[in-house]
Design a protein around this motif. Structure first.
Motif, short mmCIF file in Angstrom:
data_model
loop_
_atom_site.label_atom_id
_atom_site.label_comp_id
_atom_site.label_asym_id
_atom_site.label_seq_id
_atom_site.Cartn_x
_atom_site.Cartn_y
_atom_site.Cartn_z
N LEU A 257 0.76 -1.26 -0.14
CA LEU A 257 -0.03 0.00 -0.01
C LEU A 257 0.76 1.18 0.05
CD1 LEU A 257 -2.73 0.99 -0.14
CD2 LEU A 257 -2.98 0.97 2.46
N LEU A 261 0.11 3.97 -2.81
CA LEU A 261 -0.03 5.26 -2.47
C LEU A 261 1.01 6.43 -3.04
CD1 LEU A 261 -1.42 5.04 1.14
CD2 LEU A 261 -2.77 5.68 -0.90
N LEU A 336 -4.14 0.61 -8.03
CA LEU A 336 -4.74 0.82 -6.48
C LEU A 336 -5.16 -0.71 -6.10
CD1 LEU A 336 -6.06 4.26 -6.04
CD2 LEU A 336 -4.04 3.46 -5.00
N GLN A 337 -6.07 -1.27 -6.87
CA GLN A 337 -6.52 -2.56 -6.45
C GLN A 337 -5.40 -3.63 -6.14
OE1 GLN A 337 -7.78 -5.31 -9.30
NE2 GLN A 337 -9.37 -6.03 -8.10
N LEU A 340 -3.90 -2.78 -2.66
CA LEU A 340 -4.81 -3.09 -1.67
C LEU A 340 -4.87 -4.73 -1.46
CD1 LEU A 340 -7.57 -0.43 -2.31
CD2 LEU A 340 -6.16 -0.56 -0.23
N VAL A 341 -5.03 -5.37 -2.63
CA VAL A 341 -5.48 -6.76 -2.30
C VAL A 341 -3.98 -7.45 -2.21
CG1 VAL A 341 -5.59 -8.89 -3.65
CG2 VAL A 341 -7.04 -7.15 -4.34
N TRP A 343 -1.54 -5.99 -0.32
CA TRP A 343 -1.46 -5.29 1.21
C TRP A 343 -2.45 -6.41 1.83
CZ3 TRP A 343 -5.15 -1.82 3.77
CH2 TRP A 343 -4.82 -1.31 4.90
N CYS A 344 -3.62 -6.50 1.75
CA CYS A 344 -4.50 -7.41 2.68
C CYS A 344 -3.95 -8.89 2.61
CB CYS A 344 -5.86 -7.22 2.00
SG CYS A 344 -6.90 -8.06 3.16
N GLU A 345 -3.46 -9.22 1.49
CA GLU A 345 -3.25 -10.84 1.57
C GLU A 345 -1.75 -10.90 2.51
OE1 GLU A 345 -2.78 -11.49 -2.48
OE2 GLU A 345 -4.75 -12.55 -2.68
N GLN A 347 -0.61 -8.88 4.89
CA GLN A 347 -0.96 -8.76 6.09
C GLN A 347 -1.61 -9.81 6.87
OE1 GLN A 347 0.78 -6.66 7.25
NE2 GLN A 347 0.42 -4.59 7.06
N LEU A 348 -2.66 -10.58 5.94
CA LEU A 348 -3.30 -11.77 6.46
C LEU A 348 -2.36 -12.74 6.86
CD1 LEU A 348 -6.08 -12.70 7.21
CD2 LEU A 348 -6.57 -13.24 4.68
N ALA A 351 -0.35 -12.10 9.95
CA ALA A 351 -1.12 -11.97 11.23
C ALA A 351 -1.41 -13.74 11.26
CB ALA A 351 -2.70 -11.53 10.89
N GLN B 491 -4.22 -10.95 17.57
CA GLN B 491 -3.87 -11.35 16.33
C GLN B 491 -5.32 -12.06 15.54
OE1 GLN B 491 -1.18 -11.07 14.30
NE2 GLN B 491 -0.95 -9.40 16.00
N ILE B 508 -12.71 -4.78 -6.63
CA ILE B 508 -12.43 -3.58 -7.49
C ILE B 508 -12.21 -4.08 -8.84
CG2 ILE B 508 -11.23 -1.44 -7.62
CD1 ILE B 508 -10.13 -1.76 -4.87
#
Lengths: 369, 509
Positions: A257, A261, A336-337, A340-341, A343-345, A347-348, A351, B491, B508
C-alpha cells in the motif's frame, strides 16, 4: 562515451512488462542500479547498470520531443526524486516510503517508471528508451536541451493560469477532480508513512525490552530465582517475536500500500502537470484568437497563421490528453486494487503466522507454570 | 504512642494458625494487660513459635521493651498468659489505651528457635485456604471544586471465615487507602514484614479531576488509580499476617471509616514524615553493621540488582507504551484520510474499497489502543509496583540494621555502666552504687531484648523474603500469560478484519 540520440523513433526491442531493477549497489556516495530486460525476439536478456543521472537523462529526452504532435498532452510517468546515500532529513522526507527499507521500495519505483515508459505508445518509440535499456555503455551525460517541461523556468504569472476556466466540460471536471484527489492522496500517503515509522519505532522498543529481559538472569540454584530467570528468558523470546512481527507488518505496509499510495500520489501530480500544460496552451490559443480578431489588416494574415497553428496544436494535445486520461483512470484503479489486494493478503499471512507463534509461546508458558 | 492502633492482632493471627484456634481462647479481652485467660498451657508451649514480634507495633520500641522486662521474666507462666491475649477476629479495633501494649516476652526462648521456621506454623494453618477476591470499581466524584474527591466501591467476595459475610461492599476514598497503609506500615514494617506500598499520590492528576475536566487524560488517570488501588488491596490481603489485621478487616467491611487526615501530603503529619524520612536516610548511611549472616548480605545485593533491573525494564516498557499510543493516533489519522480519499473517488468500487479500508483501520486503531492498555496495565504497572515493593523490602532490611544498632548501643551503654560501677565499688557511695546496680540490671534486660529483637526480625525477614520471591514469580507468570492471551486475541481479531476486507479489495475492477 556519448551516443548520439538519433531523432528517429523505432520500436523498443524489449518487453516492457518484465523489466526488472534487480539490484542496487552502493559505491561511496553513488547508487548504481542493475536493470534487466528481456529481448522481444528469442531468449536473451540485457543487463545494464545505470545511475540516477542516467534516469534523468532519459526523462529529459522524453520531455524534449517537440516534434511529436500533442506531446504536451502526455501524462509522463513520474520519476522518483533523487536517492542519496546518507540523505539529509529533508530529502528523506521528500522520498517518503521510497527512502525506507534499504532502497528496495526505491528500486521498485524505478522499475515501475521504466515499465510505464516502455509500455507507453508514444514514449516507447523514442530511441533514448532503447539506448537506456540496452546499451552497455552509459548513455550520454550531456546536458539535455532546454525543454518545455521545466516548470521551474515558467514565469510566476503562468501559475495564475492554473485556475483558468476551461472550454470543455470533460477537462474542467477532470481538472477539478484531479485537484481534490492530489491533495487527498498526498495526505493519505503522508499519514500512512507516519504509521509505518511508528511501527518501526515499536519494533525497536520491543527489541530493547527483549534485550533488557535477557539481562535479568539471576545466578544461583534457588528454585524461585531459576523460575524467574526462565520466565524472563521466555518473555524475552516473546518480545523478540513481537519485534519481528512489527517489522514484517511495517515491511508489508511499505511494499504494497505504501508504494501504491506513493505512486498514485506522484501520478496524480503528473496528470496535474499535463492538465496545466494544456490549460496554458488554451490561454495561448485564446490570446491568439483575440489577436487575430483585433489584428490590423496588415498583420491579419500572420495572426491568422499563428491562430491556426495554436488551434492545431491544442487539438492534438486534447486528443492525446483525452486518451491519456482514460488510460490513466483505468491504470490507476488497477494499480490501487493490486496494491490493496496484495497489502491485505500479505498482512493476513503475517497475522496468521504471528497468531501461531504467540499461541506457541502461550502454550509454552502455561506448561512452565 | 497512642496515635496508632495498639491492638495486638498479630497475636491472634498466630493462634488462628493453630488448629481449632477459636476453641483455645476465651472471648475477646478488652484490657489486654495481664489478664490471665484460661488456656491449656501445654498447647501454647508447643507452639512457642506462636508469639512473634508482631505486636511490637510501636513507633517507640524503647518503652515497649522496658515494660517487657519489668513485667514478665522469660520462663514464667505469665508468659503463656500474655501469649493468649488477643481479640477474636471480628473485633473492630478502636484505639486502645497505651497500657495495652502487650509485651512480647519469650522471644529469645530457645524453644522458638528449635522450631525450624515460621513456615511450619503457616503450614499448620487449619481453617480457611486463601479465597478472597477484591475489586475496586465505579469511581464516583463526590463534592465540588477543590474539596471534591473520588469515591471508589470496594467489593470483597470471600468464603473465608475471617469475615462476617461472603460478599460485601464499602465506599472508600484515596486517603482511606493511604490511611490503611500508614497504619499497617507503622505496625509491621519495623519488625520485618514487607508491607505493600500504597499507590502514589498525584497532585496534578487529582486537581484535574477536582476541577471537573472530563477529558481522556483525567479518565485515564482515574482508571490508572482504580487499578492500582485494586492491586494494592489484593497484595495486602495475600499476606497471611496482614489479612488478619483488624485495620484491614475494618477497611474492607465497615461502612464508616474515620477520615485519615494525616495522610495529606501538605499536613503537619506529612511534613513530619518527610523530615523523618530524611533523618532515616542520614542514619542509614552512618550505620556500619557487621554482617555475620551471609544470607542477608547476599539477599541485599540481590535486591539491589533486582531494583536496577526492574527500573530498566520499567523504562523500556514505558517507551513501548508511548509508541503504541502514538501508533493508535497515527492509525486514526490515516483512517480519516483514507475515508476522505474514498469520498473523493469517482470509481464506485474503488471508492467503496477505500471507505472499507478506512473502517478497517479504525478497528485496527482500537486494537492498538487495547494493546497499549495491555502493555501498560499488565507490564508497566506491574514493574512499577515491584520497584516500589523492592523499596519496601529494602526498608525492612534497613529496619533490621536499626534493630542491630539499637542492640549494639544498649550493649555499649551496659559496658560503660559496668565500668562505672566497678569504679564506684572503691568509693564510699552506697546510694550511687545501688543506683548503678539497678541501672545495670535494667540495661542487661535491654541488651537481651535487643538481641531477641534482632533475632526475631532476622527470622521474620527470611520468611518474608521467601514468600516475596515466590509471589514475585507467580505474579510475573500470571501477568505474562494474561499478556500472551491478549496478544493472541489481538492477532485473531486482526485476521478476521483482513479476511473481511480481502473480498472488498478484490471486488475492485
Amino acid at each position: 562515451m556519448m551516443e548520439e540520440v538519433k531523432e528517429v523513433t523505432s520500436p523498443l526491442s524489449v518487453h516492457s512488462h518484465n523489466i526488472k531493477v534487480s539490484e542496487v549497489l552502493k559505491d561511496g556516495d553513488t547508487l548504481t542500479f542493475l536493470i534487466v530486460s528481456q529481448k522481444l525476439s528469442g531468449t536473451g536478456e540485457y543487463h545494464v547498470d545505470r545511475t540516477y543521472d542516467d534516469f534523468e537523462w532519459l526523462q529529459q529526452h522524453l520531455f524534449s520531443q517537440e516534434d511529436v504532435p500533442g506531446i504536451q498532452g502526455v501524462i509522463f510517468p513520474p520519476l522518483p526524486a533523487k536517492a542519496q546515500v546518507n540523505a539529509s532529513a529533508k530529502v528523506m522526507k521528500q522520498l517518503g516510503f521510497l527512502g525506507l527499507g534499504e532502497w528496495q521500495p526505491y528500486c521498485k519505483a524505478l522499475e515501475t517508471f521504466l515499465r510505464q515508459v516502455a509500455a507507453h505508445s508514444i514514449l516507447s518509440k523514442n530511441n533514448a528508451v532503447e539506448i537506456f535499456l540496452t546499451s552497455s555503455d552509459p548513455p550520454g551525460r550531456q546536458r539535455a536541451r532546454k525543454n518545455i517541461f521545466n516548470r521551474l523556468s515558467q514565469a510566476v504569472e503562468e501559475m495564475r493560469k492554473e485556475g483558468h476556466k476551461d472550454v470543455d466540460e470533460f477537462f474542467q471536471t477532470e481538472r477539478d477532480h484531479n485537484l481534490v484527489l492530489t491533495g487527498c492522496t498526498k495526505t493519505a500517503a503522508e499519514r500512512f508513512l507516519d504509521v509505518v515509522l511508528t511501527e518501526q519505532k515499536i519494533a525497536v522498543a520491543c527489541g530493547h525490552f527483549s534485550a533488557v529481559l535477557h539481562l535479568c538472569v539471576e545466578p544461583g540454584e534457588d528454585p524461585d530465582k531459576q523460575a524467574f530467570t526462565k520466565a524472563c528468558v521466555k518473555l524475552s523470546e516473546v518480545f523478540d517475536s513481537m519485534k519481528k512481527h512489527m517489522t514484517s507488518v511495517a515491511e508489508n505496509n511499505v511494499s504494497t500500500l505504501g508504494l501504491g499510495l506513493d505512486l498514485e500520489s506522484r501520478y496524480q501530480e503528473a496528470e496535474k502537470e499535463m492538465l496545466f500544460r494544456r490549460t496554458c496552451k488554451l490561454v495561448e490559443l485564446e490570446t491568439a484568437r483575440r489577436n487575430a480578431e483585433k489584428a490590423k489588416p496588415v498583420k491579419k494574415a500572420a495572426m491568422e497563421e499563428v491562430k491556426k497553428a495554436a488551434e492545431t496544436e491544442f487539438d492534438h494535445i486534447c486528443q492525446v490528453a483525452k486518451k491519456e486520461i482514460t488510460q490513466f483512470h483505468s491504470v490507476r484503479v488497477e494499480m490501487l486494487q493490486q496494491a490493496l489486494v496484495q497489502w491485505c493478503e500479505k498482512q493476513l499471512v503475517t497475522a496468521k503466522e504471528n497468531a501461531d507463534q504467540f499461541n506457541q509461546h502461550l502454550q509454552a508458558f502455561r506448561g512452565m507454570a | 504512642m497512642a496515635d496508632t492502633a495498639r491492638d495486638p492482632p498479630p497475636e491472634h493471627t498466630d493462634f488462628q494458625e493453630l488448629e481449632d484456634a477459636e476453641d483455645l481462647f476465651p472471648e475477646p479481652v478488652t484490657t489486654q494487660e495481664s489478664e490471665p485467660a484460661s488456656l491449656p498451657a501445654e498447647d501454647i508451649s508447643t507452639n512457642s513459635n506462636g508469639p512473634k514480634q508482631d505486636s511490637l507495633f510501636d513507633d517507640d520500641p524503647e518503652d515497649l521493651f522496658a515494660e517487657a522486662t519489668e513485667e514478665v521474666s522469660l520462663d514464667s507462666p505469665e508468659r503463656d498468659v500474655l501469649l493468649s491475649d488477643g481479640p477474636s477476629p471480628a473485633i473492630t479495633p478502636i484505639t486502645p489505651p497505651t497500657s495495652v501494649i502487650t509485651p512480647r516476652i519469650g522471644l529469645a526462648h530457645d524453644d522458638m528457635f528449635t522450631h525450624s521456621s515460621f513456615d511450619e506454623i503457616e503450614e499448620e494453618e487449619g481453617g480457611d485456604s486463601f479465597d478472597i477476591h477484591i475489586s475496586v470499581s465505579d469511581p464516583e466524584k463526590v463534592g465540588d471544586g477543590m474539596n471534591a474527591y473520588m469515591a471508589y466501591k470496594v467489593t470483597t467476595k470471600t468464603s473465608m471465615s475471617l469475615f462476617k459475610s461472603t460478599e460485601f461492599v464499602v465506599k472508600r476514598r484515596f486517603s482511606d487507602f493511604l490511611g490503611l497503609h500508614s497504619k499497617l506500615a507503622s505496625k509491621y514494617l519495623h519488625i520485618g514484614y514487607i508491607v505493600p506500598p500504597a499507590p502514589e499520590k498525584s497532585i496534578v492528576g487529582m486537581t484535574k479531576v477536582k476541577v471537573g475536566k472530563e477529558d481522556q487524560s483525567s479518565n485515564e488517570f482515574v482508571e490508572k488509580r482504580r487499578s492500582a488501588l485494586e492491586r494494592y488491596l489484593m497484595r495486602t490481603v495475600k499476606h497471611p499476617i496482614l489479612l488478619k489485621d483488624p485495620d484491614v478487616l475494618q477497611f474492607l467491611e465497615s461502612s464508616e471509616l474515620p477520615r485519615a487526615v494525616s495522610t495529606q501530603a501538605l499536613s503537619s503529619a506529612g511534613l513530619l514524615r518527610m523530615v523523618n524520612k530524611a533523618a532515616d536516610a542520614v542514619n542509614k548511611m552512618t550505620i556500619k553493621m557487621n554482617e555475620s549472616d551471609a544470607w542477608f548480605e547476599e539477599k541485599q545485593q540481590h535486591f539491589e540488582n533486582l531494583d536496577v533491573q526492574l527500573r530498566k525494564l520499567h523504562a523500556s516498557v514505558e517507551s513501548l507504551v508511548c509508541h503504541r499510543k502514538e501508533l493508535s493516533v497515527n492509525t486514526a489519522q490515516f483512517a480519516k484520510s483514507a475515508a476522505m480519499l474514498g469520498n473523493s473517488e469517482d470509481h464506485t468500487a474503488l471508492s467503496r474499497a477505500l471507505s472499507q479500508l478506512a473502517e478497517v483501520e479504525e478497528k485496527i486503531d482500537q486494537l492498538h489502543q487495547d494493546q497499549a492498555n495491555a502493555d501498560f496495565y499488565l507490564f508497566s504497572e506491574l514493574l512499577g509496583d515491584y520497584v516500589r515493593l523492592i523499596t519496601a523490602v529494602k526498608g525492612v532490611f534497613d529496619h533490621r540494621m536499626k534493630t542491630w544498632q539499637k542492640w549494639q548501643d544498649s550493649q555499649m551503654l551496659l559496658q560503660k555502666k559496668r565500668e562505672a560501677e566497678a569504679k564506684l565499688q572503691f568509693t564510699n557511695k552506697p546510694d550511687k552504687l545501688q543506683q548503678a546496680k539497678d541501672e545495670i540490671k535494667e540495661l542487661e534486660g535491654k541488651v537481651q531484648q535487643g538481641e531477641r529483637d534482632f533475632e526475631q526480625i532476622s527470622k521474620t525477614i527470611r520468611k518474608e523474603v521467601s514468600r516475596f520471591e515466590k509471589e514475585r514469580v507467580k505474579d510475573f507468570k500470571t501477568i505474562i500469560i494474561k499478556y500472551l492471551e491478549s496478544l493472541v486475541q489481538t492477532q485473531q481479531q486482526l485476521i478476521k478484519y483482513w479476511e473481511a476486507f480481502l473480498p472488498e479489495a478484490k471486488a475492485i475492477s
